[in-house]
Write a protein that holds these residues in place. Structure first.
Motif, PDB file in Angstrom:
ATOM      1  N   GLU A 253       0.821  -1.209   0.000  1.00 42.86           N
ATOM      2  CA  GLU A 253       0.000   0.000   0.000  1.00 42.86           C
ATOM      3  C   GLU A 253       0.853   1.256   0.000  1.00 42.86           C
ATOM      4  O   GLU A 253       1.885   1.326   0.663  1.00 42.86           O
ATOM      5  CB  GLU A 253      -0.882   0.052   1.264  1.00 42.86           C
ATOM      6  CG  GLU A 253      -1.944  -1.002   1.350  1.00 42.86           C
ATOM      7  CD  GLU A 253      -3.135  -0.768   0.410  1.00 42.86           C
ATOM      8  OE1 GLU A 253      -3.987  -1.631   0.350  1.00 42.86           O
ATOM      9  OE2 GLU A 253      -3.177   0.295  -0.273  1.00 42.86           O
ATOM     10  N   ARG A 258      -2.113  10.652   7.035  1.00 42.64           N
ATOM     11  CA  ARG A 258      -3.462  10.555   7.591  1.00 42.64           C
ATOM     12  C   ARG A 258      -4.086   9.173   7.467  1.00 42.64           C
ATOM     13  O   ARG A 258      -5.136   8.919   8.029  1.00 42.64           O
ATOM     14  CB  ARG A 258      -4.381  11.583   6.927  1.00 42.64           C
ATOM     15  CG  ARG A 258      -4.445  11.446   5.434  1.00 42.64           C
ATOM     16  CD  ARG A 258      -4.907  12.751   4.810  1.00 42.64           C
ATOM     17  NE  ARG A 258      -4.712  12.718   3.376  1.00 42.64           N
ATOM     18  CZ  ARG A 258      -5.669  12.984   2.497  1.00 42.64           C
ATOM     19  NH1 ARG A 258      -6.873  13.298   2.913  1.00 42.64           N
ATOM     20  NH2 ARG A 258      -5.408  12.940   1.220  1.00 42.64           N
ATOM     21  N   ASP A 259      -3.450   8.276   6.720  1.00 42.23           N
ATOM     22  CA  ASP A 259      -3.974   6.911   6.635  1.00 42.23           C
ATOM     23  C   ASP A 259      -3.479   6.058   7.794  1.00 42.23           C
ATOM     24  O   ASP A 259      -3.933   4.927   7.971  1.00 42.23           O
ATOM     25  CB  ASP A 259      -3.516   6.231   5.335  1.00 42.23           C
ATOM     26  CG  ASP A 259      -4.056   6.906   4.104  1.00 42.23           C
ATOM     27  OD1 ASP A 259      -3.298   7.060   3.129  1.00 42.23           O
ATOM     28  OD2 ASP A 259      -5.239   7.288   4.123  1.00 42.23           O
ATOM     29  N   MET A 269      -2.937   0.992   9.778  1.00 47.21           N
ATOM     30  CA  MET A 269      -3.476   1.786   8.680  1.00 47.21           C
ATOM     31  C   MET A 269      -4.986   1.611   8.622  1.00 47.21           C
ATOM     32  O   MET A 269      -5.518   0.548   8.984  1.00 47.21           O
ATOM     33  CB  MET A 269      -2.831   1.422   7.338  1.00 47.21           C
ATOM     34  CG  MET A 269      -2.982   0.025   6.863  1.00 47.21           C
ATOM     35  SD  MET A 269      -2.214  -0.082   5.210  1.00 47.21           S
ATOM     36  CE  MET A 269      -1.864  -1.828   5.194  1.00 47.21           C
ATOM     37  N   ARG A 270      -5.624   2.662   8.182  1.00 46.43           N
ATOM     38  CA  ARG A 270      -7.094   2.666   8.153  1.00 46.43           C
ATOM     39  C   ARG A 270      -7.557   2.025   6.852  1.00 46.43           C
ATOM     40  O   ARG A 270      -7.363   2.570   5.779  1.00 46.43           O
ATOM     41  CB  ARG A 270      -7.612   4.105   8.203  1.00 46.43           C
ATOM     42  CG  ARG A 270      -7.057   4.919   9.351  1.00 46.43           C
ATOM     43  CD  ARG A 270      -7.624   6.323   9.298  1.00 46.43           C
ATOM     44  NE  ARG A 270      -6.756   7.284   9.935  1.00 46.43           N
ATOM     45  CZ  ARG A 270      -6.989   7.862  11.103  1.00 46.43           C
ATOM     46  NH1 ARG A 270      -8.081   7.572  11.786  1.00 46.43           N
ATOM     47  NH2 ARG A 270      -6.139   8.745  11.599  1.00 46.43           N
ATOM     48  N   THR A 271      -8.161   0.852   6.964  1.00 49.63           N
ATOM     49  CA  THR A 271      -8.654   0.175   5.768  1.00 49.63           C
ATOM     50  C   THR A 271     -10.170   0.096   5.827  1.00 49.63           C
ATOM     51  O   THR A 271     -10.786   0.388   6.848  1.00 49.63           O
ATOM     52  CB  THR A 271      -8.103  -1.259   5.641  1.00 49.63           C
ATOM     53  OG1 THR A 271      -8.785  -2.103   6.575  1.00 49.63           O
ATOM     54  CG2 THR A 271      -6.618  -1.300   5.903  1.00 49.63           C
ATOM     55  N   THR A 272     -10.731  -0.362   4.716  1.00 49.89           N
ATOM     56  CA  THR A 272     -12.180  -0.478   4.659  1.00 49.89           C
ATOM     57  C   THR A 272     -12.684  -1.553   5.619  1.00 49.89           C
ATOM     58  O   THR A 272     -13.863  -1.591   5.940  1.00 49.89           O
ATOM     59  CB  THR A 272     -12.643  -0.833   3.247  1.00 49.89           C
ATOM     60  OG1 THR A 272     -11.858  -1.943   2.786  1.00 49.89           O
ATOM     61  CG2 THR A 272     -12.427   0.330   2.309  1.00 49.89           C
TER      62      THR A 272
ATOM     63  N   LEU B   2      -6.972   0.488   1.609  1.00 44.39           N
ATOM     64  CA  LEU B   2      -6.963   1.752   2.345  1.00 44.39           C
ATOM     65  C   LEU B   2      -8.299   2.459   2.190  1.00 44.39           C
ATOM     66  O   LEU B   2      -8.839   2.572   1.087  1.00 44.39           O
ATOM     67  CB  LEU B   2      -5.910   2.680   1.764  1.00 44.39           C
ATOM     68  CG  LEU B   2      -4.496   2.636   2.322  1.00 44.39           C
ATOM     69  CD1 LEU B   2      -3.725   3.815   1.760  1.00 44.39           C
ATOM     70  CD2 LEU B   2      -4.489   2.714   3.831  1.00 44.39           C
ATOM     71  N   ALA B   3      -8.828   2.941   3.300  1.00 47.73           N
ATOM     72  CA  ALA B   3     -10.123   3.625   3.270  1.00 47.73           C
ATOM     73  C   ALA B   3     -10.081   4.807   2.309  1.00 47.73           C
ATOM     74  O   ALA B   3     -11.024   5.048   1.546  1.00 47.73           O
ATOM     75  CB  ALA B   3     -10.481   4.101   4.675  1.00 47.73           C
ATOM     76  N   ARG B   4      -8.980   5.531   2.301  1.00 48.68           N
ATOM     77  CA  ARG B   4      -8.888   6.707   1.441  1.00 48.68           C
ATOM     78  C   ARG B   4      -8.857   6.304  -0.023  1.00 48.68           C
ATOM     79  O   ARG B   4      -9.449   6.962  -0.873  1.00 48.68           O
ATOM     80  CB  ARG B   4      -7.624   7.481   1.813  1.00 48.68           C
ATOM     81  CG  ARG B   4      -7.450   8.776   1.055  1.00 48.68           C
ATOM     82  CD  ARG B   4      -6.308   9.582   1.641  1.00 48.68           C
ATOM     83  NE  ARG B   4      -5.119   8.780   1.758  1.00 48.68           N
ATOM     84  CZ  ARG B   4      -4.250   8.584   0.782  1.00 48.68           C
ATOM     85  NH1 ARG B   4      -4.451   9.168  -0.382  1.00 48.68           N
ATOM     86  NH2 ARG B   4      -3.199   7.840   0.957  1.00 48.68           N
ATOM     87  N   ALA B   6     -10.243   3.614  -1.272  1.00 43.84           N
ATOM     88  CA  ALA B   6     -11.591   3.171  -1.622  1.00 43.84           C
ATOM     89  C   ALA B   6     -12.455   4.377  -1.950  1.00 43.84           C
ATOM     90  O   ALA B   6     -13.203   4.396  -2.932  1.00 43.84           O
ATOM     91  CB  ALA B   6     -12.193   2.396  -0.462  1.00 43.84           C
ATOM     92  N   TYR B 301     -17.480   2.953   5.133  1.00 40.20           N
ATOM     93  CA  TYR B 301     -16.175   2.550   4.600  1.00 40.20           C
ATOM     94  C   TYR B 301     -15.105   3.617   4.574  1.00 40.20           C
ATOM     95  O   TYR B 301     -13.928   3.303   4.643  1.00 40.20           O
ATOM     96  CB  TYR B 301     -16.343   2.031   3.169  1.00 40.20           C
ATOM     97  CG  TYR B 301     -17.110   0.738   3.112  1.00 40.20           C
ATOM     98  CD1 TYR B 301     -18.416   0.707   2.644  1.00 40.20           C
ATOM     99  CD2 TYR B 301     -16.534  -0.447   3.551  1.00 40.20           C
ATOM    100  CE1 TYR B 301     -19.122  -0.477   2.604  1.00 40.20           C
ATOM    101  CE2 TYR B 301     -17.240  -1.634   3.514  1.00 40.20           C
ATOM    102  CZ  TYR B 301     -18.528  -1.650   3.044  1.00 40.20           C
ATOM    103  OH  TYR B 301     -19.224  -2.818   3.009  1.00 40.20           O
ATOM    104  N   ILE B 303     -13.621   5.984   6.496  1.00 41.37           N
ATOM    105  CA  ILE B 303     -13.464   6.563   7.817  1.00 41.37           C
ATOM    106  C   ILE B 303     -13.107   8.009   7.613  1.00 41.37           C
ATOM    107  O   ILE B 303     -12.172   8.336   6.904  1.00 41.37           O
ATOM    108  CB  ILE B 303     -12.349   5.849   8.576  1.00 41.37           C
ATOM    109  CG1 ILE B 303     -12.763   4.397   8.750  1.00 41.37           C
ATOM    110  CG2 ILE B 303     -12.130   6.491   9.919  1.00 41.37           C
ATOM    111  CD1 ILE B 303     -11.614   3.474   8.954  1.00 41.37           C
ATOM    112  N   ILE B 305     -11.413  10.824   7.508  1.00 39.56           N
ATOM    113  CA  ILE B 305     -10.095  11.249   7.942  1.00 39.56           C
ATOM    114  C   ILE B 305      -9.851  12.705   7.640  1.00 39.56           C
ATOM    115  O   ILE B 305      -8.768  13.206   7.790  1.00 39.56           O
ATOM    116  CB  ILE B 305      -9.008  10.404   7.275  1.00 39.56           C
ATOM    117  CG1 ILE B 305      -9.277  10.306   5.787  1.00 39.56           C
ATOM    118  CG2 ILE B 305      -8.976   9.036   7.886  1.00 39.56           C
ATOM    119  CD1 ILE B 305      -8.333   9.372   5.082  1.00 39.56           C
ATOM    120  N   ASP B 307     -11.043  15.089   9.237  1.00 44.86           N
ATOM    121  CA  ASP B 307     -10.992  15.882  10.464  1.00 44.86           C
ATOM    122  C   ASP B 307      -9.620  15.909  11.079  1.00 44.86           C
ATOM    123  O   ASP B 307      -9.406  16.587  12.055  1.00 44.86           O
ATOM    124  CB  ASP B 307     -11.880  15.254  11.536  1.00 44.86           C
ATOM    125  CG  ASP B 307     -13.320  15.466  11.234  1.00 44.86           C
ATOM    126  OD1 ASP B 307     -13.608  16.370  10.440  1.00 44.86           O
ATOM    127  OD2 ASP B 307     -14.122  14.737  11.788  1.00 44.86           O
TER     128      ASP B 307
ATOM    129  N   GLY C 273      -9.353  17.162  16.055  1.00 45.72           N
ATOM    130  CA  GLY C 273     -10.800  17.141  16.156  1.00 45.72           C
ATOM    131  C   GLY C 273     -11.391  18.391  16.757  1.00 45.72           C
ATOM    132  O   GLY C 273     -12.522  18.720  16.465  1.00 45.72           O
TER     133      GLY C 273
END
Lengths: 507, 322, 310
Positions: A253, A258-259, A269-272, B2-4, B6, B301, B303, B305, B307, C273
């Motif tokens: 990846e 920010r991820d 890491m932020r995944t779905t 990765l959410a971003r 997606a 899905y 998230i 991010i 913010d 935040g």
């Protein structure tokens, strides 16, 4: 009819990579030249245009700032490759392995060791602590296998006598490997005929080698299948294309700050599907922007808590934080002495003669000959801030003098190296242009040098500045594989009528 | 994934679909008006803007309601985030940031589309050869979709891309139907043909209904057909498939629930019942439901991010608070 | 002197904060002049706290929160024994400052840094003061220390955080941090290595109380304090408190030192935040034993007092 690309070619007294003397090519180039000459100037120009279109379509660009918005430029690749023989390469390779080993030892000694080189007087402590790249925040954080410079780009030049010398070490985020691989792909598409019967060593295994090295420096908690990510500052970074390239070639990846998030000193890491643990972060972000808790608090590119996680041993940061102290150009001057100290060996690749300006005698002597020397700031990248004595105006030299006197730690002086030249296609003929070479070296449990590297060309006539951001170009770099007998191999001759594309040759 | 990433692919899908549908709508509107008078033209262009959801935005520019101005606005106005050029650039940007998870061909397809649209003289083409221009845009969008379909592994990235396409398409077809059916005085043969053309549905419809232009048949086709890929039902069902594939096998996610309900409603709807009731109201409700699915996708899905803008915390002795 | 210190920082955020990561430097250092008897740090909302020792030898406590919260409280409690601090004796000539080994070791403390980026005004004033003082390093240090006292008056609210030292000098007002940065700048501009110190000051005058009055001691409520140390060749680091114009003694508890404030901030971090926070830091110091020369055993009731504070 052979084209007259080289009819008026002059070496003009410089060491020429291709020609021993006007009209007399070096053995390892003779067949290549012959093949090249079968293309007319128009044909070459056509392929150059195709090259530009291909690169643009693929987005192989870098962004130049300093203008209103970033402008995407392609990094021009000259169609004539640079060839290095197997024997030359084995010398370079040995020198690079030695140098990178020394640099890794030095950095480990400083950050987690006893600072033995300092204690034993090889390099003064204050030179280390006054370096911008010395990171106190990295103090005490170990690096698996001591592989602090997991990826190193060591810039080499060839002087007037044809001797390869190290010009500078790049140990933080050396870039250019993506061009090395893409240039090769482009050459095979644009001029496949040039490769006929030529044992050019491949470079497309870089992704696999890099991933292997990154896996080997993963923390023990990672288990058998570490999660590796490439951390990029984002699309607006001038080297973004390379970050994409690295992630794609390794199949990992590509993330931005920010991820990622740190929880309880573990990086995720932020995944779905929620948070996924990360074991190795190959970061292409400068130290200063990496973690706002510990470095610049205004950085939105970094990951808060990343250093804390690294300190706890749950994640490995590559390249290690704090390598900048070893690519400080003043520290560069000590590398030969460090080589003798750590390895008890003479350096295989010499430095360029360098003067340290806080020493009163050296300073005086340098100020006396300012118009003959090259003055460089110790911590700049991209070739900025350099004064080339013979080409500088009186005002520039005066400013240089002032700067040196005001802050001698910030500058070094070097003898002007008469960089080697290589024929480069300019309009419809070949002209000599100064080049350098940036080979890439990977360190994990072993040191691996990628064959060749990026040959950068100063496209402006007479210029010595090769950097992409200042109008440089590049060449595909061929390292010839050794022949079975170990004899220096040559690009072999091939009859012209056996060879595809012969029909296009104009009579 | 990765959410971003997606989120970027989801939006890339939506933007590409938007560009294609806008081009199609413009083509149909322009050519459908060649034999009408100025008043009818104004009505038609107003309804085209409504169909795109940009009527208010256009009125805010203060320009006169002419074919030229509306076309400019919808094709090349960079200030208008709903214009074709904005959509194509946005799609490219979104794809650029995730290109390492797409095929090289896919990136090259969208990148060269973007480069070629930038290099055209849009001002002249809108005026002099709109059909060629809109045809070019549609074909390019279809090429990108085709390349994606042929070269991408069927993983989550692919699913989000399709999800974006299908949700956008469903909303479009719904809106076109609503605007054209309701806002034209008494939609006759030509108007229905125009409506079908706007959804690239004319030939398929003819094969299906052999020339009948009974409003109920047309509406049934565009809203409820289970074999025509651009019908609202078909698009919603495809979106449902993508969401189901994205699931983790436990309970259905909120977006899946919402889209499933909508699909079931459409599956069993009776077109005559719809037509005899508050048809416009129904269509508005369906559009709203589709938008509801889109937000649920975001919440589930991607998230949020955005913010994460970080603030420094520092304390200075004596000076106290900072 | 045995001192009980409670450092507390309380944050109330304007809105919900989703993530925060922080570093705390509140623990007294253990060195030749200080024994750390005990130290404890706790955070609310409750979270794991990890510690390490940084490059400067300061203990750092790190912690982070990933659950939404509207406030944060950090509490650090320490008990420390301070010993009397020695003053440098004997003469030391200024050329000792130029000895290569001395320069090599102290190079870090001679450079300009973000908060000690002095200009000609500061340098000229310091140079003049040095000219009027004899050729002895300690005298010069003391003279420069006095110079801070005569140049600046303690006033809150006049300087911005991180005010440049030239501005502080021009204004003539500042807080303890400004005093410390100015003292460091004076010294460095004259080739005397100097470093910034963060710590606590027990402000009760030690001559007033004796053993019998100990129980009635009210704890003092203060902020963290800042002073400086200057390097004397052949002797070591000489601590002086320019805000209070006195030598650093048993009532000063050192947390750590650095090139300037940035290297030893009591609390730093980031949060996301919410836009703003109201921060209320406070330090409470209680004395547990008289200023001493030896090391007496603790009376029983003092141990009790210890416990009650937990």
């Amino acid at each position: 009819m052979a084209s007259d690309l080289f009819n008026e070619y002059e070496t003009e007294g410089f060491f020429d990579e291709v020609f021993e003397a006007a009209g007399t090519p070096r053995p390892h180039y003779s067949a290549l030249l012959k093949r090249l000459s079968y293309f007319s100037a128009e044909e070459l120009a056509r392929r150059e245009r195709r090259r530009d279109a291909d690169f643009r379509n693929q987005g192989i660009t870098f962004t130049v700032y300093g203008e209103e918005e970033g402008i995407e430029r392609t990094f021009p690749m000259d169609l004539m490759p640079r060839v290095i023989t197997a024997d030359e390469w084995s010398h370079i390779e040995a020198g690079l392995e030695q140098r990178v080993t020394v640099l890794n030892r030095f950095l480990d000694d400083l950050y987690v060791g006893e600072r033995a080189a300092v204690r034993d007087g090889i390099i003064p402590w204050w030179v280390v602590t006054s370096s911008d790249g010395f990171s106190r925040e990295a103090f005490g954080i170990p690096m698996p296998l001591g592989a602090r410079c997991l990826v190193a780009g060591i810039d080499l030049v060839r002087d007037g006598a044809g001797v390869y010398r190290v010009l500078e070490d790049n140990l933080r985020s050396p870039s250019g490997i993506s061009y090395v691989v893409e240039n090769r792909v482009a050459m095979t598409r644009l001029l496949p005929q040039m490769f006929a019967d030529t044992p050019v060593r491949p470079v497309d295994h870089y992704g696999r080698s890099l991933l292997g090295a990154l896996n080997r420096v993963a923390p023990p908690s990672a288990g058998d299948d570490p999660t590796v990510v490439v951390l990029t500052p984002g699309v607006f970074n001038s080297a973004y294309f390379e970050h994409v390239f690295l992630a794609a070639h390794m199949g990992v990846e590509l993330v931005e700050g920010r991820d990622l998030v740190v929880d309880d000193q573990v990086v995720y890491m932020r995944t779905t599907k929620g948070l996924k643990r990360v074991d190795v972060v190959y970061r292409r972000i400068d130290d200063a922007f990496l973690d706002p808790v510990v470095f610049r608090p205004d950085s939105s590119l970094g990951v808060p808590g990343l250093m804390s996680a690294a300190r706890s041993g749950s994640v490995t940061i590559v390249n290690a934080v704090g390598n900048g102290v070893a690519d400080d150009k003043a520290v560069y001057a000590y590398v030969p002495a460090l080589t003798r100290y750590y390895l008890d060996e003479e350096p295989i690749l010499p430095n360029v003669e360098t003067y340290l300006l806080w020493d009163p005698d050296q300073q005086a002597s340098v100020l006396n000959r300012l118009d003959q020397l090259v003055i460089k700031p110790v911590a700049e990248a991209g070739g900025y801030g350099i004064t080339i004595g013979p080409a500088a105006s009186d005002e520039e030299l005066a400013k240089c003098r002032e700067d040196i006197i005001a802050n001698p730690r910030n500058w070094i002086a070097q003898e002007l190296v008469s960089l080697s030249r290589h024929p480069t296609l300019i309009d419809d003929h070949a002209e000599g242009r100064h080049i350098d070479l940036r080979p890439f070296v990977l360190t994990s449990d072993v040191v691996e040098v990628i064959p060749g590297g990026l040959t950068r060309v100063a496209m402006k006539k007479g210029s010595l500045v090769v950097n992409s951001s200042q109008g440089g170009g590049s060449k595909d770099t061929w390292v010839l594989a050794p022949t079975r007998e170990g004899v220096e191999s040559e690009v072999s001759e091939v009859a012209s009528d056996v060879w595809p594309g012969a029909a296009e040759v104009s009579a | 994934m990765l959410a971003r990433d997606a989120e970027n692919l989801f939006w890339a899908g939506r933007y590409l679909e938007r560009a294609e549908d806008t081009a199609r709508l413009l083509d149909v509107t322009y050519h459908g008006l060649l034999e009408t008078n100025a008043a009818e033209q104004r009505v038609a262009w107003r309804s085209a803007l409504e169909a795109v959801g940009l009527r208010d935005a256009f009125e805010a520019t203060g320009r006169a309601l002419t074919a030229g101005n509306v076309s400019e606005f919808l094709v090349r106005d960079e200030e208008n985030p709903g214009s074709i050029i904005s959509a194509v650039e946005a799609a490219r940007e979104n794809v650029r940031t995730v290109r390492e998870s797409l095929s090289t061909e896919c990136w090259e397809a969208i990148n060269s589309f973007c480069l070629s649209i930038r290099s055209r003289n849009l001002e002249v083409e809108i005026e002099q050869q709109p059909h060629e221009l809109y045809g070019f845009i549609r074909r390019q969008c279809q090429t990108v979709a085709g390349v994606a379909s042929e070269t991408l592994a069927r993983d989550d990235g692919w699913r989000f891309l399709r999800l974006g396409w299908h949700l956008e398409r469903a909303e479009w077809t719904c809106r076109i139907l609503r605007v054209r059916q309701v806002h034209l005085e008494a939609p006759g043969f030509h108007e229905w043909v125009g409506t079908l053309r706007s959804a690239s549905a004319l030939e398929a419809y003819r094969r299906n209904s052999r020339g009948s232009m009974d409003p109920a048949d047309v509406i049934e086709f565009l809203l409820l057909s289970d074999s025509f890929p651009r019908s609202v039902f078909f698009a919603i069902r495809s979106a449902e498939t993508s969401l189901r594939e994205l699931g983790t096998g436990e309970e259905p996610s909120q977006p899946l629930r919402l889209v499933g309900r909508l699909r079931a409603e459409l599956e069993f709807a009776d077109p005559r019942e719809l037509l005899s009731g508050d048809f416009e109201g129904e269509l508005i409700r369906i559009e709203r439901a589709i938008r509801g699915v889109c937000s649920a996708v975001g919440v589930r899905y991607f998230i949020n991010i955005h913010d994460v803008d970080l603030h420094m915390l520092q304390l200075f002795p004596g000076a106290g608070v900072e | 002197m045995r001192l009980d210190i409670r450092y507390r920082s309380t944050f109330i955020y304007d809105d919900v904060v989703t993530e925060s990561q922080n570093e705390l430097r509140a623990c007294p250092i253990a060195d030749e002049r200080q024994d750390l008897v005990r130290y404890r740090v706790s955070v609310l909302p409750s979270t794991k706290v990890s510690s390490y020792t940084d490059y400067w030898g300061t203990r750092v406590d790190t912690f982070g929160h990933r659950n939404p919260h509207v406030g944060l409280e950090v509490l650090a409690e320490a008990t420390v024994d301070t010993k009397p601090r020695l003053q440098p004796t004997g003469a030391c000539r200024p050329d000792a400052l130029l000895a290569p080994e001395f320069l090599d070791l102290h190079g870090e403390y001679l450079e300009r840094t973000p908060h000690c980026d002095w200009g000609t005004a500061v340098a000229d004033l310091a140079a003049e003061q040095v000219r009027n003082t004899g050729p002895d390093v300690v005298s010069r240090i003391l003279a420069l220390h006095r110079l801070v006292g005569t140049s600046v008056e303690y006033r809150k609210g006049f300087t911005e955080v991180g005010e440049p030292v030239d501005e502080v000098l021009a204004l003539g007002y500042g807080v303890c941090q400004d005093f410390a940065h100015l003292a460091v700048s004076f010294c460095r501009s004259q080739g005397i290595p100097a470093r910034y110190v963060s710590g606590y000051l027990f402000t009760r005058d030690e001559t007033v109380l004796d053993e019998a009055e100990l129980d009635d001691d009210e704890p003092v409520r203060v902020q963290t304090h800042a002073w400086f140390e200057a390097a004397v060749p052949g002797w070591g680091w000489f601590g002086l408190d320019p805000t209070n114009q006195q030598a650093v003694g048993q009532r000063h508890v050192k947390i750590g030192h650095g090139r300037d404030y940035d290297d030893v901030q009591p609390l730093r971090g980031v949060f996301s935040g919410a836009a703003g926070a109201m921060v209320t830091p406070d330090v409470e110091i209680r004395r547990l034993a008289m200023a001493e020369v030896g090391s007496p055993a603790l009376p029983g009731r003092l141990l009790q007092q210890h416990q009650q504070q937990q």
